[in-house]
Design a protein around this motif. Structure first.
Motif, mmCIF file in Angstrom:
data_model
loop_
_atom_site.group_PDB
_atom_site.id
_atom_site.type_symbol
_atom_site.label_atom_id
_atom_site.label_comp_id
_atom_site.label_asym_id
_atom_site.label_seq_id
_atom_site.Cartn_x
_atom_site.Cartn_y
_atom_site.Cartn_z
ATOM 1 N N CYS A 245 48.324 60.320 30.787
ATOM 2 C CA CYS A 245 47.269 61.234 31.253
ATOM 3 C C CYS A 245 45.887 60.647 31.061
ATOM 4 C CB CYS A 245 47.383 62.595 30.545
ATOM 5 S SG CYS A 245 46.954 62.553 28.798
ATOM 6 N N GLY A 246 45.746 59.593 30.241
ATOM 7 C CA GLY A 246 44.470 58.939 30.033
ATOM 8 C C GLY A 246 43.551 59.667 29.073
ATOM 9 N N SER B 59 35.942 61.221 38.777
ATOM 10 C CA SER B 59 36.495 61.211 40.133
ATOM 11 C C SER B 59 36.791 62.643 40.533
ATOM 12 C CB SER B 59 37.787 60.390 40.168
ATOM 13 O OG SER B 59 38.466 60.611 41.383
ATOM 14 N N ASN B 60 36.499 62.978 41.785
ATOM 15 C CA ASN B 60 36.819 64.325 42.263
ATOM 16 C C ASN B 60 38.093 64.323 43.111
ATOM 17 O OD1 ASN B 60 35.844 63.100 44.522
ATOM 18 N ND2 ASN B 60 34.128 64.492 44.846
ATOM 19 N N ALA B 61 38.954 63.342 42.889
ATOM 20 C CA ALA B 61 40.235 63.276 43.602
ATOM 21 C C ALA B 61 41.084 64.495 43.237
ATOM 22 C CB ALA B 61 40.978 61.998 43.239
ATOM 23 N N LEU B 62 41.859 64.971 44.180
ATOM 24 C CA LEU B 62 42.698 66.143 43.937
ATOM 25 C C LEU B 62 43.783 65.860 42.908
ATOM 26 C CD1 LEU B 62 43.092 67.564 47.550
ATOM 27 C CD2 LEU B 62 41.680 68.459 45.687
ATOM 28 N N ILE B 63 44.337 64.668 42.955
ATOM 29 C CA ILE B 63 45.350 64.273 41.971
ATOM 30 C C ILE B 63 44.739 63.187 41.097
ATOM 31 C CG2 ILE B 63 47.607 63.203 41.627
ATOM 32 C CD1 ILE B 63 48.478 64.442 44.259
ATOM 33 N N GLY B 64 44.745 63.422 39.794
ATOM 34 C CA GLY B 64 44.191 62.438 38.869
ATOM 35 C C GLY B 64 42.687 62.467 38.765
ATOM 36 N N GLY B 65 42.042 63.503 39.287
ATOM 37 C CA GLY B 65 40.593 63.603 39.221
ATOM 38 C C GLY B 65 40.116 64.058 37.856
#
Length: 123
Positions: A117-118, A96-102
């Motif tokens: 954090c996964g 994912s290229n999401a800013l938070i959690g990407g």
């Protein structure tokens, strides 16, 4: 009376490590930046907040060992050693290229517990 032979259908390759299209695309981009034909090695090591952490790095295909599992993904190989595969079989790698959690996300059906954090898990 002759029997008609049925055309054989090719079986899809069974992969112990699965990747979404987004993950494949991102890995290909990162590999191109390396400027070499590299494979992606995925594994586990002790450590992290839940006991084991995921490892992922590019390496030269000449380093693939005979007991490694290798899966072909559109021209590049994903490689995993047999011990790690015990913990990773069925893993889904996403990006994912999401800013938070990407970034890369690991969905591991073998994990009993995953950290916030996964990037680590326990099995």
């Amino acid at each position: 009376m002759t029997q008609a032979t049925q055309p054989q259908q090719s079986q899809p390759q069974q992969r112990g490590i699965l990747m979404t299209d987004a993950a494949i695309h991102q890995v290909k981009l990162l590999r191109e930046q390396q400027g070499k034909d590299l494979c992606l090695r995925i594994g586990v090591r002790g450590g992290g907040c839940s006991g084991m952490s995921y490892t992922m790095d590019f390496e030269d295909p000449s380093n693939i060992r005979p007991d490694d599992e290798a899966y072909d993904y559109d021209g590049f190989k994903v490689v995993c050693d047999p011990k790690s595969l015990l913990y990773l079989y069925g893993l889904m790698l996403d990006y994912s290229n999401a800013l938070i959690g990407g970034g890369f996300q690991f969905t591991n059906p073998n994990a009993d517990q995953t950290c916030g954090c996964g990037k680590s898990f326990s099995a």
